[in-house]
Structures are given as C-alpha cells and as structure tokens.
Design a protein around this motif. Structure first.
Motif, PDB file in Angstrom:
ATOM      1  N   TYR A 123      39.495  98.573  22.594  1.00  0.00           N
ATOM      2  CA  TYR A 123      39.921  99.913  22.957  1.00  0.00           C
ATOM      3  C   TYR A 123      38.841 100.590  23.784  1.00  0.00           C
ATOM      4  O   TYR A 123      37.738 100.079  23.943  1.00  0.00           O
ATOM      5  N   ALA A 124      39.141 101.772  24.294  1.00  0.00           N
ATOM      6  CA  ALA A 124      38.280 102.431  25.273  1.00  0.00           C
ATOM      7  C   ALA A 124      37.012 103.054  24.694  1.00  0.00           C
ATOM      8  O   ALA A 124      36.027 103.194  25.396  1.00  0.00           O
ATOM      9  N   TRP A 125      37.005 103.405  23.419  1.00  0.00           N
ATOM     10  CA  TRP A 125      35.855 104.130  22.854  1.00  0.00           C
ATOM     11  C   TRP A 125      35.229 103.377  21.696  1.00  0.00           C
ATOM     12  O   TRP A 125      35.916 102.780  20.878  1.00  0.00           O
ATOM     13  N   CYS A 126      33.897 103.445  21.632  1.00  0.00           N
ATOM     14  CA  CYS A 126      33.128 102.714  20.618  1.00  0.00           C
ATOM     15  C   CYS A 126      32.144 103.648  19.924  1.00  0.00           C
ATOM     16  O   CYS A 126      31.515 104.492  20.571  1.00  0.00           O
ATOM     17  N   ILE A 127      31.997 103.460  18.611  1.00  0.00           N
ATOM     18  CA  ILE A 127      30.906 104.113  17.890  1.00  0.00           C
ATOM     19  C   ILE A 127      29.689 103.221  18.076  1.00  0.00           C
ATOM     20  O   ILE A 127      29.725 102.032  17.779  1.00  0.00           O
ATOM     21  N   GLY A 173      25.379  98.469  16.495  1.00  0.00           N
ATOM     22  CA  GLY A 173      24.715  97.933  17.672  1.00  0.00           C
ATOM     23  C   GLY A 173      25.470  98.272  18.941  1.00  0.00           C
ATOM     24  O   GLY A 173      26.164  99.275  19.028  1.00  0.00           O
ATOM     25  N   TYR A 174      25.304  97.407  19.951  1.00  0.00           N
ATOM     26  CA  TYR A 174      25.954  97.644  21.245  1.00  0.00           C
ATOM     27  C   TYR A 174      26.912  96.523  21.542  1.00  0.00           C
ATOM     28  O   TYR A 174      26.547  95.374  21.338  1.00  0.00           O
ATOM     29  N   PRO A 175      28.093  96.693  21.945  1.00  0.00           N
ATOM     30  CA  PRO A 175      28.720  97.946  22.333  1.00  0.00           C
ATOM     31  C   PRO A 175      29.209  98.768  21.155  1.00  0.00           C
ATOM     32  O   PRO A 175      29.599  99.912  21.327  1.00  0.00           O
ATOM     33  N   GLY A 176      29.198  98.233  19.943  1.00  0.00           N
ATOM     34  CA  GLY A 176      29.571  99.009  18.775  1.00  0.00           C
ATOM     35  C   GLY A 176      30.942  98.661  18.233  1.00  0.00           C
ATOM     36  O   GLY A 176      31.518  97.626  18.555  1.00  0.00           O
ATOM     37  N   ASP A 177      31.454  99.564  17.414  1.00  0.00           N
ATOM     38  CA  ASP A 177      32.784  99.412  16.827  1.00  0.00           C
ATOM     39  C   ASP A 177      33.799 100.006  17.793  1.00  0.00           C
ATOM     40  O   ASP A 177      33.980 101.213  17.851  1.00  0.00           O
ATOM     41  N   CYS A 178      34.442  99.158  18.573  1.00  0.00           N
ATOM     42  CA  CYS A 178      35.339  99.605  19.646  1.00  0.00           C
ATOM     43  C   CYS A 178      36.788  99.605  19.181  1.00  0.00           C
ATOM     44  O   CYS A 178      37.636  98.929  19.753  1.00  0.00           O
ATOM     45  N   SER A 179      37.067 100.379  18.159  1.00  0.00           N
ATOM     46  CA  SER A 179      38.423 100.399  17.616  1.00  0.00           C
ATOM     47  C   SER A 179      39.078 101.774  17.739  1.00  0.00           C
ATOM     48  O   SER A 179      39.884 102.154  16.904  1.00  0.00           O
ATOM     49  N   TYR A 180      38.719 102.509  18.790  1.00  0.00           N
ATOM     50  CA  TYR A 180      39.240 103.868  18.956  1.00  0.00           C
ATOM     51  C   TYR A 180      39.886 104.011  20.328  1.00  0.00           C
ATOM     52  O   TYR A 180      39.278 103.724  21.349  1.00  0.00           O
ATOM     53  N   GLN A 181      41.129 104.502  20.325  1.00  0.00           N
ATOM     54  CA  GLN A 181      41.870 104.661  21.568  1.00  0.00           C
ATOM     55  C   GLN A 181      41.465 105.922  22.316  1.00  0.00           C
ATOM     56  O   GLN A 181      41.493 105.946  23.540  1.00  0.00           O
ATOM     57  N   THR A 182      41.073 106.956  21.600  1.00  0.00           N
ATOM     58  CA  THR A 182      40.684 108.202  22.244  1.00  0.00           C
ATOM     59  C   THR A 182      39.279 108.600  21.810  1.00  0.00           C
ATOM     60  O   THR A 182      38.775 108.165  20.767  1.00  0.00           O
ATOM     61  N   ARG A 183      38.655 109.455  22.624  1.00  0.00           N
ATOM     62  CA  ARG A 183      37.313 109.936  22.295  1.00  0.00           C
ATOM     63  C   ARG A 183      37.354 110.789  21.031  1.00  0.00           C
ATOM     64  O   ARG A 183      36.431 110.758  20.221  1.00  0.00           O
ATOM     65  N   ASN A 241      33.709 101.788  26.002  1.00  0.00           N
ATOM     66  CA  ASN A 241      33.598 100.344  25.856  1.00  0.00           C
ATOM     67  C   ASN A 241      33.308  99.738  27.227  1.00  0.00           C
ATOM     68  O   ASN A 241      34.115  99.879  28.143  1.00  0.00           O
ATOM     69  N   PRO A 242      32.165  99.056  27.399  1.00  0.00           N
ATOM     70  CA  PRO A 242      31.848  98.493  28.710  1.00  0.00           C
ATOM     71  C   PRO A 242      32.851  97.430  29.151  1.00  0.00           C
ATOM     72  O   PRO A 242      33.119  97.294  30.340  1.00  0.00           O
ATOM     73  N   ALA A 243      33.425  96.699  28.229  1.00  0.00           N
ATOM     74  CA  ALA A 243      34.422  95.695  28.589  1.00  0.00           C
ATOM     75  C   ALA A 243      35.703  96.363  29.065  1.00  0.00           C
ATOM     76  O   ALA A 243      36.404  95.850  29.932  1.00  0.00           O
TER      77      ALA A 243
END
Length: 84
Positions: free
Chosen positions: A26-30, A36-46, A63-65
């Motif tokens: 998804y587009a946003w990561c904690i 770590g980096y890129p983090g937990d990328c399980s969020y569709q919105t900020r 999310n850089p990917a």
C-alpha cells in the motif's frame, strides 16, 4: 546419497517458501525502530497510517515501492466501425 540430496532440497524449498516476510503493498508505511525501512506498509491512506502511528515514536512515509511503480496504463478500446 539420494536421500541426503532429497532432504537438503526439501530444506531449501521450505526455507525459500517461508523465508520472506509478508509485506503489504500500500501507499503509506509506518517507519520506526520496530519496523525499520520501508516499514509496515499496510495503510491505504495517510490518515490510517497516522492513526496507527499515534503514540509511537515513528512517522508515516510513502512506500518507496509504491512511488516508483509506473502508473497503470489505460486499456485501449477497439474502435467500432459502423457500416454506411
């Protein structure tokens, strides 16, 4: 000898199948020390990311990917020709 090769092959296959971590795309990561980096990328919105990150010593980043992925191309439509 064949038994040893079979066992070694099985171990490698199990390691490869279970060795990668599940990662949402998804587009946003904690991003914090826990994830770590890129983090937990399980969020569709900020906003979802910020709500989940509140109270932690982390922040939300894109999310850089997801950023580097090319945008989807629109589907080409076939032209219909009408008989005159």
């Amino acid at each position: 000898m064949r038994k040893a090769q079979f066992v070694l092959g099985t171990i490698v296959v199990v390691w490869l199948a279970g060795g990668s971590t599940a990662r949402a795309d998804y587009a946003w990561c904690i991003q914090d020390s826990e994830y770590g980096y890129p983090g937990d990328c399980s969020y569709q919105t900020r906003e979802q990311c910020l709500l989940s990150a509140s109270g932690r010593k982390g922040f939300c980043g894109q999310n850089p990917a997801f950023i580097t992925r090319a945008p989807p191309q629109p589907a080409l439509r076939a032209r219909r020709t009408l008989p005159y």
